[in-house]
Design an enzyme around this catalytic site. Structure first.
Site, short mmCIF file in Angstrom:
data_model
loop_
_atom_site.label_atom_id
_atom_site.label_comp_id
_atom_site.label_asym_id
_atom_site.label_seq_id
_atom_site.Cartn_x
_atom_site.Cartn_y
_atom_site.Cartn_z
N HIS A 80 0.81 -1.22 0.00
CA HIS A 80 0.00 0.00 0.00
C HIS A 80 0.85 1.26 0.00
O HIS A 80 0.37 2.33 0.36
CB HIS A 80 -0.91 0.03 1.24
CG HIS A 80 -1.92 -1.06 1.25
ND1 HIS A 80 -3.24 -0.89 0.90
CD2 HIS A 80 -1.79 -2.37 1.56
CE1 HIS A 80 -3.88 -2.03 1.01
NE2 HIS A 80 -3.02 -2.95 1.41
N LYS A 89 -7.91 13.93 5.57
CA LYS A 89 -7.11 12.72 5.48
C LYS A 89 -5.98 12.80 6.49
O LYS A 89 -5.73 13.86 7.06
CB LYS A 89 -6.55 12.51 4.07
CG LYS A 89 -5.88 13.74 3.45
CD LYS A 89 -5.50 13.51 2.00
CE LYS A 89 -6.65 13.75 1.04
NZ LYS A 89 -6.79 12.80 -0.03
N ARG A 90 -5.30 11.70 6.71
CA ARG A 90 -4.13 11.68 7.58
C ARG A 90 -3.20 12.84 7.19
O ARG A 90 -3.04 13.11 5.99
CB ARG A 90 -3.44 10.33 7.31
CG ARG A 90 -2.31 9.95 8.16
CD ARG A 90 -2.12 8.42 8.03
NE ARG A 90 -1.78 7.94 6.70
CZ ARG A 90 -0.54 7.86 6.21
NH1 ARG A 90 0.47 8.28 6.93
NH2 ARG A 90 -0.32 7.37 5.00
N LYS A 102 0.94 14.43 1.32
CA LYS A 102 -0.47 14.70 0.99
C LYS A 102 -0.70 16.22 0.85
O LYS A 102 -1.75 16.67 0.44
CB LYS A 102 -1.39 14.10 2.05
CG LYS A 102 -1.28 12.56 2.12
CD LYS A 102 -2.29 11.93 3.05
CE LYS A 102 -2.02 10.45 3.33
NZ LYS A 102 -2.82 9.52 2.53
N THR A 116 -8.39 6.62 -1.21
CA THR A 116 -9.76 6.09 -1.24
C THR A 116 -10.75 7.19 -0.88
O THR A 116 -11.93 7.10 -1.24
CB THR A 116 -9.92 4.91 -0.25
OG1 THR A 116 -9.30 5.28 0.98
CG2 THR A 116 -9.29 3.65 -0.78
N LYS A 125 -14.87 8.25 -2.19
CA LYS A 125 -16.06 8.51 -1.36
C LYS A 125 -16.69 9.85 -1.78
O LYS A 125 -17.90 9.98 -1.91
CB LYS A 125 -15.68 8.55 0.12
CG LYS A 125 -15.15 7.21 0.61
CD LYS A 125 -14.43 7.29 1.95
CE LYS A 125 -13.62 6.03 2.17
NZ LYS A 125 -12.65 6.14 3.27
#
Ligand code: H2P
Length: 770
Positions: A314, A506-507, A512, A617, A621
């Site tokens: 991952h 998100k984390r 990111k 992911t 959503k």
């Protein structure tokens, strides 16, 4: 942690007794969110429940919200497992999930003065009505000790004499599928002291020691490690891995042996998926059990291992691939270390035959890494022992083949596959966005899309229909109202419903790029401040919403959270800006928060530096919920573009192949002036905490801008401007929104799970008799 089991083949006996297993583990199963809402929908009894409750004087929605989140995982990886479990149940696969029943889930994020503080999440405080304790299902798990050579029937064999034994007790959590009687089980293990040891202490009157030993045993399943990615050398963490792997494999093998006298059919019935490297010890454990306890020959056992294991990775980041120091492994699991050395010896011999004495390559591919700290490379171990290796998006797999595992790909090209992640529409539309769910069913004339997601594409036909637009906008508005109420209750800030709700949840991680988002918010603020009052009327109002947890030891991520608060403090209290711009940090981001935020978002951001997000992911959503994406061409976004078209999203930034060259370029050539200006504002203390933020600024300027915030800034601002422009034209925006939902079918976990079933595990659905 999780480990799942599925039956290969589809005979009745396999199904009912769940004899064989697919082992699937993601560190810490969970982030499953609330169970009640999902269960009543999947069982098809939501309305009856709501009626019954109202007769008793309760409101279903209010009651459902009382349930706490089972936050037994860290982020996308763990939540992915929960989605896939829902799909496995719904699609009638005979699956079992295994995990650890952590007493403390992922920490609760509390913000004080804009700083993140971590508090324990004792989610079992008021009991867990969904679990069934199976006191009679328990297994001893061994640690430490020594290995001795003995002779059995004239053959020498290794005997592990453990130094400590802990008991693993099962807690079952049923997961009902939607529209089927199939219900699968998530079996979570709790660590309890080994009975005998306990008694001994009491007998000698050593009461205190007995209690200490009990606590020592229970520690194994007491707390979830909050950082998934950098935890080298932690003994407790390794103990958790092995505790989980050993208990689950004992359970799987016990169930297999209930119906078989030998292991001939084991690969026929069992498929074990290594979900990231955390459960990789499972390959070694199967070898140990088969050779040492079941007395199979090495070759026969190895043959079985190679047929049953497959491996999903991952990550793209080489530093995130787990390595375990040999000293630690050797002391905790001495026999396992010997087996790893033997596997590696055989592998190296085979490799030499294939590539000759290319020592550089041999040492890179070796399972054992030499160096200051001699370590076991868990990814190499997993690849060597698995028949299939897959990434979680097409781009990710390409990167695995060309960079991360290039040598292995050249050796075994046939092993490499890709399986793009997916999310379940049951949780992410039906549960979290009931009005959108009803609207989709109305326009498609069926609820069948809830099981057959491909039907969503039917919405394309109505994408320009004025009536649908009207209803679509109404649904979105109601969801925005719900979110606005939440924001006001949580932060005291009142936000305008006419503003674009722009979300990044998100984390928190440098790749990111939450920092990029915050810097662009500063730029927007700066522009508004410097505008003539008359010009301000043209500004598209925004409510920027950011949420996510920083790993407790991740200083940069924590500073990003503080910067977000410092900027929010300034902007939200600036009367000049008013409703034109608001910045909200949503604390303690979890599934329940996501269920509220995602349906209410107009725009969502997935802005990782290209080549860093394995899949993502969250974007799926949002897409399902008709939220437009502002994104880089990274991970699964590349495939989303193929489904909905570039014209229906806001794409920006360097492409993956451009990243290496950009990193070489001097920073002065790549960062635009606007970027330097906003960084200067932070440096100069415009938002306070000048010294504290200095290192954040240093990290994105000069030659240290590894994640390319500076070089992507200009195109990021262009994409933001394009989003503003599109938002002004509400009909266009609504059409793009409908097309996003319509094109989201490929990103259902139903598709992912079917793909695994067909091309990795070789299993078929097993319909439950009615
Ligand atoms: C990780 C990856 C994501 C991926 C997810 C599931 C580890 O999740 O980074 O790209 O989609 O696994 O495969 P996360 O970053 O959310 O913790």
């Amino acid at each position: 942690m999780i480990l799942n089991s599925i039956s290969r083949g589809k005979t009745q006996s396999v199904y009912t007794s769940c004899l064989s297993s697919f082992l699937w583990h993601s560190l810490a199963f969970g982030i499953s969110g609330r169970s009640l809402s999902n269960s009543v929908i999947n069982l098809g009894i939501r309305d009856q429940c709501a009626d019954a409750l109202s007769q008793l004087g309760f409101e279903y929605e209010v009651l459902a919200e009382q349930e706490g989140d089972a936050a037994l995982g860290n982020g996308g990886l763990a939540r992915l497992s929960a989605c896939q479990m829902d799909s496995l149940a719904t699609l009638d696969y005979p699956a079992w999930g295994y995990g650890l029943r952590y007493q403390y889930g992922l920490f609760r994020q509390v913000i004080l003065d804009g700083f993140q503080h971590e508090q324990p999440d004792y989610w079992l405080n008021f009991g867990n009505p969904w679990e069934i304790e199976r006191v009679h299902v328990s297994y001893p798990v061994k640690f430490y000790g020594t290995v001795e050579e003995e002779t059995l029937n004239g053959k020498s064999c290794q005997v592990w004499l453990p130094g400590e034994t802990v008991e693993a007790v099962a807690y079952d959590n049923p997961i009902p599928g939607y529209g089927t009687r199939n219900t699968i089980n998530l079996r979570l293990w709790a660590a309890k002291p080994d009975g005998q040891y306990d008694m001994e202490s009491y007998n000698t009157g050593d009461y205190i020691n007995a209690v200490v030993n009990r606590q020592r045993a229970e520690t194994i399943s007491s707390v979830l490690y909050p950082d998934d990615r950098s935890h080298q050398g932690k003994e407790l963490r390794l103990k958790q891995h092995y505790f989980f792997v050993s208990a689950s494999l004992q359970d799987i093998i016990r169930r297999f042996k209930d119906g078989h006298n030998n292991f001939d059919d084991f690969p026929e019935k069992i498929a074990l998926q290594l979900n990231d490297t955390h459960p990789s010890l499972a390959v070694v454990e199967v070898m140990r059990v088969l050779v040492d306890e079941e007395h199979l020959g090495w070759d026969q056992a190895w043959n079985i291992v190679c047929k049953i294991f497959s491996f999903t990775t991952h990550t793209v980041l080489p530093e995130a691939l787990e390595k375990i120091p040999v000293d630690l492994l050797g002391s905790l699991l001495p026999r396992h270390l010997q087996i790893i050395y033997d596997i590696n010896f055989n592998f190296m011999e085979e490799l030499k035959k294939r590539i000759g004495l290319d020592f550089n390559r041999l040492s890179q591919m070796s399972i054992v890494e030499e160096g200051a700290v001699k370590s076991i490379r868990m990814a190499n171990l997993s690849i060597v022992c698995s028949h299939t290796v897959n990434g979680v998006s097409r781009m990710h797999s390409e990167l695995l083949k060309t960079r991360v595992f290039k040598d292995f790909y050249e050796l075994w090209p046939h092993k490499f596959q890709y399986k793009t992640n997916g999310v379940t529409q049951r949780r992410w539309i039906v549960v979290s966005n009931p009005s959108l769910c009803a609207l989709i069913s109305k326009w498609l004339g069926t609820e069948a899309w809830i099981r057959d997601i491909d039907l969503l594409i039917g919405l394309q036909e109505f994408a320009a229909d004025a009536d649908l637009h009207q209803e679509w906008k109404m649904v979105r508005k109601v969801n925005k109202m719900r979110l606005a109420e939440y924001i006001e209750a949580m932060s005291g800030v009142k936000v305008s419903l006419d503003a674009m709700f722009d979300v990044q949840i998100k984390r928190i991680h440098e790749y990111k790029r939450q920092l990029l988002n915050i810097l662009s918010i500063i730029h927007r603020y700066d522009c508004i401040k410097n505008m003539e009052k008359t010009q301000r009327r043209k500004v598209v109002p925004r409510v920027c919403i950011v949420g996510g947890k920083a790993a407790p030891g991740y200083e940069v991520a924590k500073k990003i959270i503080k910067l977000c608060h410092a900027v929010a403090e300034k902007i939200n209290n600036d009367a000049d800006v008013g409703d034109l711009l608001k910045l909200i940090f949503v604390p303690d981001y979890n599934v329940s928060v996501a269920e509220l935020v995602i349906p209410g978002a107009d725009l969502s951001q997935h802005i990782s530096t290209a080549g860093h997000e394995a899949s993502g992911t969250g974007c799926m959503k949002f897409l399902m919920n008709g939220c437009l994406l502002l994104a880089t061409a990274d991970g699964s976004t590349v495939e989303i573009i193929e489904e909905i078209g570039e014209e229906n999203m806001f794409l920006f930034g360097a492409k993956v192949h451009e990243v290496p060259a950009l990193r070489e370029k001097s920073s002065d050539d790549k960062a635009p002036l606007q970027f330097s200006r906003v960084v200067r504002m932070v440096r100069d203390g415009h938002f306070g905490f000048k010294d504290y933020f200095k290192s954040l600024c240093d990290g994105v300027e000069g030659d240290s801008d590894f994640y390319l915030l500076g070089s992507d800034f200009a195109s990021y601002l262009e994409a933001q401007a394009a989003a503003d422009k599109a938002f002004v034209d509400q009909e266009k925006w609504t059409q793009m929104s409908i097309l996003s939902t319509a094109g989201s079918g490929r990103f259902s976990s139903d598709r992912t799970v079917e793909d695994y079933a067909e091309t990795t595990w070789g299993i078929e659905p097993c319909t439950c008799p009615s």
